[in-house]
Design a protein around this motif. Structure first.
Motif, mmCIF file in Angstrom:
data_model
loop_
_atom_site.group_PDB
_atom_site.id
_atom_site.type_symbol
_atom_site.label_atom_id
_atom_site.label_comp_id
_atom_site.label_asym_id
_atom_site.label_seq_id
_atom_site.Cartn_x
_atom_site.Cartn_y
_atom_site.Cartn_z
ATOM 1 N N TYR A 62 0.846 -1.184 0.000
ATOM 2 C CA TYR A 62 0.000 0.000 0.000
ATOM 3 C C TYR A 62 0.888 1.242 0.000
ATOM 4 O O TYR A 62 1.417 1.627 1.048
ATOM 5 C CB TYR A 62 -0.903 0.031 1.234
ATOM 6 N N PRO A 63 1.053 1.892 -1.156
ATOM 7 C CA PRO A 63 1.763 3.173 -1.151
ATOM 8 C C PRO A 63 0.929 4.224 -0.444
ATOM 9 O O PRO A 63 -0.298 4.273 -0.582
ATOM 10 C CB PRO A 63 1.922 3.490 -2.641
ATOM 11 N N LEU A 64 1.599 5.054 0.335
ATOM 12 C CA LEU A 64 0.936 6.105 1.112
ATOM 13 C C LEU A 64 1.149 7.444 0.412
ATOM 14 O O LEU A 64 2.289 7.837 0.135
ATOM 15 C CB LEU A 64 1.512 6.159 2.526
ATOM 16 N N TYR A 65 0.053 8.138 0.150
ATOM 17 C CA TYR A 65 0.128 9.381 -0.610
ATOM 18 C C TYR A 65 -0.476 10.540 0.169
ATOM 19 O O TYR A 65 -1.405 10.370 0.964
ATOM 20 C CB TYR A 65 -0.652 9.250 -1.919
ATOM 21 N N LEU A 66 0.052 11.726 -0.127
ATOM 22 C CA LEU A 66 -0.592 12.955 0.304
ATOM 23 C C LEU A 66 -0.537 13.968 -0.825
ATOM 24 O O LEU A 66 0.246 13.830 -1.780
ATOM 25 C CB LEU A 66 0.014 13.505 1.590
#
Length: 306
Positions: A62-66
Motif C-alpha cells: 500500500y503506497p501512502l500518498y498525500l
C-alpha cells in the motif's frame, strides 16, 4: 447492557500472537483503496503535487500518498488535513478528497496545504479500525511508533520541517463501534467495556492543552449548516467525556498518542460524524467534513489577519 462476547480469545485474558493472527486471518478486503482513493488523487495532479511518503508492506503493498500545494512558499502558514487514520471511517477519507477537489483552490493563495486523505489504507480496504497487527494507529502517534501508518506520516512531516499552524483530523463513529470494534478492543486487552453510548450527530474533540474554544465554535457553526450537532447526554457528556461547550469535548491528544497531537500545531481539532444516524446521510457526512475544514481555515486566517 450489551454483550462483551467476542469470538477470539479468552475473556479476561489479553491476546497473544496466536489470537492476533486469528484476528487478522478473519479480515477480508471489502473495497479498493486504489479505485476509491488513489484514482481520485490522480485526478488532482494538475492542482497538487502527489507525494508518496511511505509504503506499507502487508499482505499487499500500500503506497501512502498525500497532496501538497504546488505553490509551496515558506512564508505561508501550513494547514494539515488528515483522514482515514481509522480506515473504516469513510467520510474522513472522502471528505478530505472532496475538500481537495472542490474547495482547496480557494485557500492556496493564503495557505500551504498538506492533505493526507487515507493514512490507513489496509484499514480502508478491510473496513477496520486497527492495522494488521491489531494496533490502533490513532493511539500510536508516539516516538518509535508501533504502527507503520503513524510512523510514516510523522517521519514525512519531520523531514519536511513544516511549521504546521492548523491540523484538522477527520473521523466518524459508526454502529460497528458497538457491534465489532469495542468488543474487539475489550477482547484484545482482556478487559470489560462498559460505555456503549455514542452521540447522534457531529461533534469535535479539541486538545485540552490548547482548546481554542472560539475556533471549535466556528467549525461547528459551519457544520451545522450541513448536519446536526450532537447533544450532550444526561451527564453532560459526549462519549464519556465532559462537554466543555455544546458539541465539544477535549482530550490530551499528545498523551493519548492521537493524530491531532503529532505536530504541535497551535490550532487542532478532531471531527466526529455519525453516518448511521436516521437524521443524516453519507453525503451529508462527507460535506460536513468539508465544512469543518473550511470553517477552521477561515477562522484561523481571520485571526492571523488581526
Amino acid at each position: 447492557m450489551m454483550s462483551q462476547s467476542y469470538p477470539i480469545g479468552t475473556p479476561g485474558k489479553p491476546w497473544g500472537e496466536a489470537e492476533k493472527a486469528a484476528w487478522v486471518a478473519a479480515q477480508v478486503v471489502q473495497r479498493s483503496y486504489f479505485d476509491e482513493v488513489v484514482c481520485q488523487l490522480e485526478e488532482l495532479k494538475d492542482y497538487f503535487d502527489i507525494v508518496q511518503y511511505g509504503l506499507l508492506q502487508y499482505q499487499s503493498d500500500y503506497p501512502l500518498y498525500l497532496l501538497k500545494s504546488q505553490n509551496w512558499q515558506n512564508d505561508k502558514p501550513v494547514a494539515l488535513i488528515t483522514g482515514g487514520v481509522h480506515g473504516y471511517e469513510t467520510s474522513g477519507v472522502q471528505g478530505a478528497l472532496r475538500f481537495a477537489r472542490d474547495k482547496a483552490a480557494q485557500y492556496t493563495s493564503d495557505w500551504n496545504l498538506l492533505i493526507a486523505p487515507c493514512i490507513s489504507p489496509w484499514g480502508y480496504e478491510t473496513i477496520n479500525r486497527w492495522n494488521p497487527f491489531a494496533i490502533d494507529p490513532n493511539r500510536s502517534f508516539v516516538p518509535n511508533s508501533p504502527a507503520p501508518e503513524s510512523a510514516a506520516i510523522m517521519l514525512y512531516l519531520q523531514e519536511l520541517g513544516a511549521n504546521v499552524l492548523l491540523h484538522v483530523d477527520l473521523h466518524e463513529t459508526t454502529d460497528s463501534d458497538n457491534s465489532e470494534f469495542r468488543p474487539a478492543l475489550a477482547a484484545r486487552d482482556g478487559t470489560e467495556h462498559t460505555n456503549w453510548n455514542f452521540p447522534d450527530g457531529f461533534y469535535l474533540v479539541g486538545d485540552s492543552h490548547k482548546p481554542e474554544a472560539a475556533m471549535q465554535r466556528a467549525v461547528l457553526d459551519a457544520v451545522e449548516k450541513i448536519t446536526h450537532i450532537a447533544e450532550a447526554d444526561e451527564n453532560n457528556q459526549l462519549i464519556g467525556s465532559p462537554v466543555v461547550q455544546p458539541g465539544v469535548v477535549n482530550y490530551d491528544t499528545k498523551a493519548l498518542g492521537l493524530c491531532a497531537g503529532m505536530t504541535g500545531a497551535p490550532y487542532v481539532t478532531t471531527t466526529e460524524v455519525y453516518p448511521d444516524s436516521p437524521k443524516s446521510s453519507a453525503e451529508q457526512c462527507a460535506l460536513a467534513q468539508v465544512a469543518a475544514v473550511t470553517g477552521a481555515l477561515d477562522f484561523v486566517h481571520s485571526q492571523a489577519g488581526r
